[in-house]
Design an enzyme around this catalytic site. Structure first.
Site, short mmCIF file in Angstrom:
data_model
loop_
_atom_site.label_atom_id
_atom_site.label_comp_id
_atom_site.label_asym_id
_atom_site.label_seq_id
_atom_site.Cartn_x
_atom_site.Cartn_y
_atom_site.Cartn_z
CB SER A 1 -62.76 1.78 -17.85
OG SER A 1 -63.47 1.10 -18.84
CG ASP B 1 -26.40 -5.79 11.96
OD1 ASP B 1 -25.26 -5.56 11.54
OD2 ASP B 1 -27.31 -4.94 11.98
#
Length: 645
Positions: A556, A41
């Site tokens: 875990s 842009d």
């Protein structure tokens, strides 16, 4: 007058002019702004043109710019202004901005720091970094393309980060022949979108970064535009500190200044309001009150240029404050107006922008920095994720890179804060991975959750030490971790039998057993695994509070969750036991047939197959079940636990 006297007087006048200029320059206000928008842009070109036309490029820089422009193929097209800020080689090769580029320049009226931020969606976190300290956002739109997805994304993020001064720069007007209708259509589309996200006002300017139209001065090519040129607006727009100076006094303590035994001051930058000697103040979170005795700067502390003691100080100034009373105050505390203190809480609703490749997982502990406060925090609940392309609110359990979500957050202790919209310094925060120390997210506090004021710790007379002493033992948590099939549960069961035979008071929490009751609602996604361990950790902590030796047998798989449980307990009470079994050995055992199902694709998120297992790096006890039997492993653990006694 002699020649020497003329020269001397001329030099004196020049020096006087320089001093006057430096004095004027020192007291100019500073505007920080960003340029953002979609790819190509013209953001970098716009900044380059702004620097060039405001005469902020040195001759050697200009010569280098002209040479670089030829190298990248702009012969016959003049200077490529984007090269002034596209500093990375990859940016120049691709003609795009990747990282945030900062540039300083000044005019007679104001000083500026501009951040050129990247347009690609994948670099959203870079844009957030640039916007986090900005007072104004220049959002560019290509006049040929109109409002695009990235236009909406960057507008939403700018507003989310508290930027209230928005400039819509409709760029490349020269490529649409300065057509007013094209400009008006884009402004109308943007206004409809902006109203939906809370942007109440913005300035729309038709510009050409390449030609310089309406950047430094009004352009004759747009006679139909009656607004200011971009630079005129940047020089006159109001700053956020102007608003903050009208708010109650707040200063986060960055440093306790103690150069000698006769001086104790509290240093920091004033976040809002005004303070003067004699003003009553309150220190938070303790709530202790005092009055300001002095406002001190460098000369009074024995060095440097400055103003000495000040009669008053305002938002934006960095000062040292001394108090009339000797009260407890340290780094992270907030000194505030006694009659208008900020809130103190340990649970908040906040918006989080995620900046890490690894996803955010609710329940996982992170380090959090709010103002000058460093704490431990947990995202307790992800309420919804925002699709910034459509503004849709979506249900979600995790947050990926560049994602944005509204979440509830809990900290390990109460912290003074203000909502981000009121003051970003005391309402903004960053999240840090506690293992790698990498910044993984940025957030904005909305408000404190009501339950943070309703729930308090209840004091008890029988302490955890008294419970353990009654049982004649020290409370411990033996945390067995390893792959499925490693033998965790078997070894943990044998260890508990040995403890029972020794007259110890213990309890075993097994992974499968817990999932039949307490955690029956959880699955095996990463998010559910984190919550599974968090709940078990809380239960185990309560049991150690009762003086028990607790054994847990859970895969875990994540180090962060094992560290989370370790942090819940006093030092030395958490004992990590790594049941080290190679994957191929665990898979050969496969008593439950789980590996076979996972290999066949019938069992998703299975640790070791399609979900990772992070081995402990410094486990207190390690047993290798290839080298020893389960009985030998249990005997070794007990010996290590009690040092052979």
């Amino acid at each position: 007058m002699a020649d020497g006297e003329v020269i001397y007087e001329t030099e004196a006048l020049i020096a006087e002019d320089i001093d006057a200029y430096l004095e004027q320059h020192q007291h100019k206000s500073l505007l920080r702004f960003i340029t953002c928008g979609s790819v190509d842009d013209g953001k970098s070109t716009l900044i380059g043109r702004l620097l060039y036309d405001s005469k902020m490029i040195f001759e050697d820089q200009l010569a280098s710019l002209e040479a670089d422009s030829k190298q990248v193929g702009t012969q016959g097209q003049g200077i490529d202004f984007a090269l002034l800020v596209d500093g990375l080689a990859a940016e120049r090769e691709q003609g795009i901005t990747i990282d945030v580029a900062y540039r300083f320049f000044a005019t007679e009226k104001r000083k500026f720091i501009v951040a050129d931020t990247p347009g690609h969606e994948q670099y959203t976190r870079n844009m957030v970094t640039g916007a986090s300290t900005a007072d104004l956002a220049v959002i560019l739109v290509d006049a040929r393309k109109g409002v695009l997805t990235q236009t909406r994304r960057h507008s939403y993020l700018s507003h989310l980060l508290g930027i209230r001064n928005i400039v819509l720069a409709v760029n490349k007007m020269d490529l649409v022949d300065y057509d007013q209708a094209a400009f008006d259509d884009i402004v109308s589309d943007y206004r409809d979108f902006a109203a939906g996200i809370g942007i109440e006002d913005f300035l729309a300017v038709p510009v050409s970064g390449l030609k310089g139209d309406n950047i430094i001065a009004k352009s004759s090519a747009t006679p139909w535009y009656d607004g200011p040129a971009l630079l005129d607006h940047l020089e006159t727009v109001g700053l956020d500190f102007d608003r903050r100076r009208k708010q109650p006094f707040r200063m986060a303590v960055q440093w306790v200044n103690r150069p000698n035994l006769d001086f104790r001051g509290f240093s920091g930058m004033i976040a809002s309001g005004r303070i003067a000697p004699g003003d009553p103040v309150r220190v938070l979170p303790s709530g202790k009150t005092s009055t300001v005795e002095r406002i001190v700067t460098m000369p009074a502390l024995g060095g440097g240029d400055g103003d000495g003691d000040l009669g008053h100080a305002i938002a934006g100034q960095s000062v040292t404050i001394t108090l009339a009373d000797e009260i407890d105050c340290s780094r992270g505390d907030v000194i505030a107006a006694a009659d208008a203190p900020p809130e103190v809480a340990d649970q908040f609703e906040a918006t989080i922008v995620w900046m890490a490749d690894e996803p955010m997982l609710p329940g996982r502990p992170y380090a959090i920095k709010i103002g000058t406060n460093n704490l431990r925090a947990t995202i307790t609940d992800e309420k919804y994720q925002v699709n910034v392309n459509t503004m849709e609110k979506m249900a979600s359990k995790s947050l990926e890179l560049n994602g944005i979500a509204v979440c509830n957050i809990s900290t390990d202790r109460p912290v003074p804060f203000t909502p981000y919209d009121d003051n970003p310094d005391l309402g903004g925060f960053i999240l840090i991975d506690r293992i790698t120390n990498a910044t993984v997210g940025a957030g904005m506090i909305h408000f404190a959750l009501r339950r943070s004021q309703n729930i308090h710790w209840q004091a008890v007379d029988i302490t955890r030490e008294a419970h353990a002493e009654q049982k004649g033992q020290k409370a411990k948590l033996l945390w067995f971790t390893g792959l499925s099939g490693s033998g965790k549960s078997t070894i943990a069961n044998l260890v508990e039998k040995k403890l029972h035979a020794m007259g110890k008071h213990s309890f075993l929490l097994d992974g499968d057993n817990v999932r039949h009751g307490l955690n029956r609602d959880l699955g095996f996604t990463d998010v559910d695994r984190v919550e599974n361990i968090r709940r078990v950790g809380e239960v185990a902590k309560l049991m150690t509070d009762a003086g028990l030796i607790v054994l847990t047998a859970f895969i875990s798989p994540f180090r962060a969750e094992r560290q989370m449980v370790r942090a819940m307990l006093p030092e030395s009470e958490f004992v990590e036991v790594f049941v080290d079994t190679p994957l191929e050995v665990a898979e050969q055992r496969d008593v439950k047939g789980l590996y076979r199902k996972a290999r066949a694709g019938e069992l998703k998120n299975f640790t070791g197959i399609d979900s990772p297992y992070e081995e402990p790096e410094n486990a207190e006890i390690r047993v290798n079940t290839v080298e020893m039997t389960a009985e030998e492993a249990a005997e070794y653990i007990v010996e290590q636990l009690f040092n052979g006694s």
